[in-house]
Write a protein that holds these residues in place. Sequence first.
Motif, PDB file in Angstrom:
ATOM      1  N   ALA A 242      71.048  22.903  21.917  1.00  0.00           N
ATOM      2  CA  ALA A 242      70.811  23.366  23.020  1.00  0.00           C
ATOM      3  C   ALA A 242      70.709  22.341  24.196  1.00  0.00           C
ATOM      4  O   ALA A 242      70.079  21.302  23.508  1.00  0.00           O
ATOM      5  CB  ALA A 242      69.598  24.278  23.134  1.00  0.00           C
ATOM      6  N   VAL A 243      70.302  22.691  25.547  1.00  0.00           N
ATOM      7  CA  VAL A 243      70.329  21.237  26.289  1.00  0.00           C
ATOM      8  C   VAL A 243      68.879  21.482  26.641  1.00  0.00           C
ATOM      9  O   VAL A 243      69.110  21.802  27.621  1.00  0.00           O
ATOM     10  CB  VAL A 243      71.106  20.899  27.247  1.00  0.00           C
ATOM     11  CG1 VAL A 243      71.059  20.010  28.092  1.00  0.00           C
ATOM     12  CG2 VAL A 243      72.455  20.993  26.436  1.00  0.00           C
ATOM     13  N   LEU A 244      67.988  20.247  26.989  1.00  0.00           N
ATOM     14  CA  LEU A 244      66.020  20.417  27.331  1.00  0.00           C
ATOM     15  C   LEU A 244      66.972  19.748  28.291  1.00  0.00           C
ATOM     16  O   LEU A 244      67.211  18.239  28.604  1.00  0.00           O
ATOM     17  CB  LEU A 244      65.797  20.472  26.308  1.00  0.00           C
ATOM     18  CG  LEU A 244      64.388  19.989  26.738  1.00  0.00           C
ATOM     19  CD1 LEU A 244      63.527  20.964  27.493  1.00  0.00           C
ATOM     20  CD2 LEU A 244      63.047  18.980  25.807  1.00  0.00           C
ATOM     21  N   VAL A 245      66.190  19.695  29.504  1.00  0.00           N
ATOM     22  CA  VAL A 245      66.531  18.925  30.549  1.00  0.00           C
ATOM     23  C   VAL A 245      65.363  18.596  31.271  1.00  0.00           C
ATOM     24  O   VAL A 245      64.180  19.892  30.919  1.00  0.00           O
ATOM     25  CB  VAL A 245      67.458  19.370  31.897  1.00  0.00           C
ATOM     26  CG1 VAL A 245      67.133  19.049  32.812  1.00  0.00           C
ATOM     27  CG2 VAL A 245      68.985  19.639  31.197  1.00  0.00           C
ATOM     28  N   THR A 246      64.441  17.816  31.440  1.00  0.00           N
ATOM     29  CA  THR A 246      63.219  16.957  31.495  1.00  0.00           C
ATOM     30  C   THR A 246      63.617  15.586  32.169  1.00  0.00           C
ATOM     31  O   THR A 246      64.195  15.223  32.646  1.00  0.00           O
ATOM     32  CB  THR A 246      62.071  16.253  30.429  1.00  0.00           C
ATOM     33  OG1 THR A 246      62.914  15.287  29.682  1.00  0.00           O
ATOM     34  CG2 THR A 246      61.875  17.774  29.539  1.00  0.00           C
ATOM     35  N   THR A 247      62.044  15.527  33.463  1.00  0.00           N
ATOM     36  CA  THR A 247      62.136  14.740  34.383  1.00  0.00           C
ATOM     37  C   THR A 247      61.095  13.816  34.275  1.00  0.00           C
ATOM     38  O   THR A 247      60.057  14.753  33.846  1.00  0.00           O
ATOM     39  CB  THR A 247      61.658  15.327  36.084  1.00  0.00           C
ATOM     40  OG1 THR A 247      61.925  16.411  36.285  1.00  0.00           O
ATOM     41  CG2 THR A 247      64.241  16.069  36.305  1.00  0.00           C
ATOM     42  N   ARG A 248      61.059  13.378  35.145  1.00  0.00           N
ATOM     43  CA  ARG A 248      59.678  12.425  35.196  1.00  0.00           C
ATOM     44  C   ARG A 248      59.775  10.716  36.370  1.00  0.00           C
ATOM     45  O   ARG A 248      60.705  11.572  36.764  1.00  0.00           O
ATOM     46  CB  ARG A 248      59.085  11.326  33.916  1.00  0.00           C
ATOM     47  CG  ARG A 248      59.677  10.053  33.373  1.00  0.00           C
ATOM     48  CD  ARG A 248      59.576   9.404  31.838  1.00  0.00           C
ATOM     49  NE  ARG A 248      60.400   8.665  31.506  1.00  0.00           N
ATOM     50  CZ  ARG A 248      61.476   7.755  31.536  1.00  0.00           C
ATOM     51  NH1 ARG A 248      60.030   7.016  32.285  1.00  0.00           N
ATOM     52  NH2 ARG A 248      62.027   7.027  31.095  1.00  0.00           N
ATOM     53  N   PRO A 249      58.639  10.496  36.777  1.00  0.00           N
ATOM     54  CA  PRO A 249      59.125   9.883  37.867  1.00  0.00           C
ATOM     55  C   PRO A 249      59.655   8.605  37.807  1.00  0.00           C
ATOM     56  O   PRO A 249      59.024   7.496  36.750  1.00  0.00           O
ATOM     57  CB  PRO A 249      57.352   9.968  37.980  1.00  0.00           C
ATOM     58  CG  PRO A 249      56.463  10.548  37.547  1.00  0.00           C
ATOM     59  CD  PRO A 249      56.835  10.699  36.540  1.00  0.00           C
ATOM     60  N   ALA A 250      60.285   8.314  38.276  1.00  0.00           N
ATOM     61  CA  ALA A 250      61.070   6.706  38.446  1.00  0.00           C
ATOM     62  C   ALA A 250      59.808   5.455  38.939  1.00  0.00           C
ATOM     63  O   ALA A 250      59.143   5.770  39.886  1.00  0.00           O
ATOM     64  CB  ALA A 250      62.160   6.888  39.038  1.00  0.00           C
TER      65      ALA A 250
END
Length: 258
Positions: free
Chosen positions: A99-107
């Motif tokens: 499966a594909v886990l998509v996460t984000t964080r500030p740049a």
Amino acid sequence: MAELNGRPVRPAELQALALTNYGHFTTMRVTDGRVRGLALHLERLRRDCRALFGTELDLDLVRSYARRAVPGSGSTMLRLTVFDPALDLGSLGGRADPAVLVTTRPAGDGAMPPPLRVRSVGYVRDQPEVKSVGLFGALRHRRAAQLAGYDDALFVDGTGAVSEGGTWNLGLIRDGEPVWPEAAYLPGTTLELLRGLRPGRSERVPLTGLSGFQAAFAGNAAIGVRPIAAVDGVELDPGHPLIAELAAAYRDLPGTSV
């Protein structure tokens, strides 16, 4: 945000990632919906999925998952992690359905960060050509280096040659041209883009030979190009003009829409 296969992830689905920690990932900086070297990131995911799970990854589907997390403007760090929530320590030999886990964080703001001072350490990661989620060894050496007053660790292989940092590739400068180390390391997307801009040359670089170089820099998708001021007791020139030239050329590369 965190989504698994395009929907909100449930805590129980992260258990395999937290406890078994078998999988791979890529991290990219997204600016105004575009990514430098997007094709390289996607090919890395395809290649590593074959290596770890023996199956093909639907890259069109991966892009659709990623697109859901990308803001229309501004910058963010986007990480795509591929793992199988059904695999555990006792069933690793089973058929995989990753499966594909998509996460984000500030740049960050994109400005070049201050120069690194790094400590050398003997270390080669497991299957270094795969960007695996198993970062214990790399992070352990980073922590030890920081506790000793350095910013990070530079890995040295069993032959005494320098290779990479825990989350960045290494570039060196001699006679106004880049030199890319020949060693077992994770080939980063930023490294590939920089080599396209200034091919330079590749050669084995022993740790004992670093005094023969004028400058060095680290590169990855989060920071672009960052000067290295010193390795152990070897001082290097963080203001070398080629570092600024490569950093600017990298920033000017056109991105591809996610």
